[in-house]
Design a protein around this motif. Structure first.
Motif, PDB file in Angstrom:
ATOM      1  N   LYS A  87       2.829   1.466 -15.156  1.00 48.98           N
ATOM      2  CA  LYS A  87       1.544   1.122 -14.554  1.00 48.98           C
ATOM      3  C   LYS A  87       1.770   0.056 -13.487  1.00 48.98           C
ATOM      4  O   LYS A  87       2.337  -0.998 -13.782  1.00 48.98           O
ATOM      5  N   ALA A  88       1.341   0.336 -12.293  1.00 44.48           N
ATOM      6  CA  ALA A  88       1.477  -0.639 -11.208  1.00 44.48           C
ATOM      7  C   ALA A  88       0.321  -1.624 -11.270  1.00 44.48           C
ATOM      8  O   ALA A  88      -0.837  -1.237 -11.404  1.00 44.48           O
ATOM      9  N   ILE A  89       0.634  -2.874 -11.180  1.00 40.77           N
ATOM     10  CA  ILE A  89      -0.375  -3.921 -11.195  1.00 40.77           C
ATOM     11  C   ILE A  89      -0.302  -4.631  -9.849  1.00 40.77           C
ATOM     12  O   ILE A  89       0.755  -5.128  -9.458  1.00 40.77           O
ATOM     13  N   GLU A  90      -1.417  -4.638  -9.164  1.00 37.85           N
ATOM     14  CA  GLU A  90      -1.456  -5.282  -7.849  1.00 37.85           C
ATOM     15  C   GLU A  90      -1.585  -6.785  -8.028  1.00 37.85           C
ATOM     16  O   GLU A  90      -2.414  -7.268  -8.804  1.00 37.85           O
ATOM     17  N   VAL A  91      -0.755  -7.508  -7.342  1.00 35.16           N
ATOM     18  CA  VAL A  91      -0.761  -8.962  -7.418  1.00 35.16           C
ATOM     19  C   VAL A  91      -1.457  -9.499  -6.182  1.00 35.16           C
ATOM     20  O   VAL A  91      -1.073  -9.182  -5.045  1.00 35.16           O
ATOM     21  N   GLU A  92      -2.471 -10.310  -6.393  1.00 32.54           N
ATOM     22  CA  GLU A  92      -3.199 -10.914  -5.284  1.00 32.54           C
ATOM     23  C   GLU A  92      -2.630 -12.301  -5.007  1.00 32.54           C
ATOM     24  O   GLU A  92      -2.299 -13.031  -5.926  1.00 32.54           O
TER      25      GLU A  92
END
Length: 149
Positions: A142-147
Motif C-alpha cells: 500500500k502506497a502512503i503519500e507523505v505530505e
C-alpha cells in the motif's frame, strides 16, 4: 592409558540451554509459563505438501485423541502442541519394554505471507492430524503519500 568417555553432544546442548535459562531466570518446567528456550519430550513426524491452492501439514500422532492436541496461530506462526500420556502399569500388566515416546511436544511453523490464517482447517483421524492452509493472493504493498508541511 586413561578412561574413555563417550561424548554426548545433545546432553551438552541441553546443559547449555539449562545454564542459559538459569542465567536469565527462566524455568523450563513451570507448567503454563514457558521459558525462552523450551524442550519437548518428543517430536512427532510432520509432512508438508503444497498444491496450487493450499499447503497441507500432516502430523503423526499415534495413540492420541484430538482432545490431546492444540493448534494455534499467532503473529504468522502456526503452533501444534499436545501431550501423549504413558500407559501406567497395573496389577495384572507389567511393562517389559517401552520404546514409544511419551510426554509433551511442540512444533512451530512460520507461515508464508500468502496463507489465509482465517481459513486454516484441521482434521484428526486415526492418529493423523491434517491441517489445510488455504493460499490467498499476495497483498499488494500500500502506497502512503507523505505530505511535507
Amino acid at each position: 592409558m586413561g578412561n574413555l568417555t563417550r561424548r554426548n553432544p545433545m546432553g551438552e546442548f541441553e546443559d547449555m540451554i539449562d545454564r542459559y535459562n538459569r542465567l536469565f531466570g527462566l524455568n523450563r518446567n513451570a507448567g503454563e509459563r514457558e521459558g525462552l528456550l523450551t524442550r519437548s519430550d518428543w517430536t512427532p513426524a510432520v509432512d508438508i505438501k503444497e498444491t496450487d491452492s493450499a499447503f497441507t501439514i500432516e502430523a503423526e500422532l499415534p495413540g492420541m485423541n484430538k482432545e490431546d492436541v492444540k493448534v494455534t496461530v499467532h503473529d504468522g506462526v502456526l503452533t501444534i502442541q499436545g501431550e501423549r500420556h504413558k500407559e501406567e502399569e497395573s496389577g495384572d500388566k507389567k511393562h517389559h519394554r517401552i520404546e514409544r515416546f511419551y510426554g509433551r511436544f511442540t512444533r512451530r511453523f512460520t507461515l508464508p505471507d500468502n496463507v489465509d490464517e482465517a481459513s486454516i482447517a484441521a482434521g484428526f483421524k486415526d492418529g493423523l492430524l491434517t491441517l489445510t492452509l488455504t493460499k490467498q493472493e499476495p497483498r499488494e504493498p500500500k502506497a502512503i503519500e507523505v505530505e511535507v508541511t
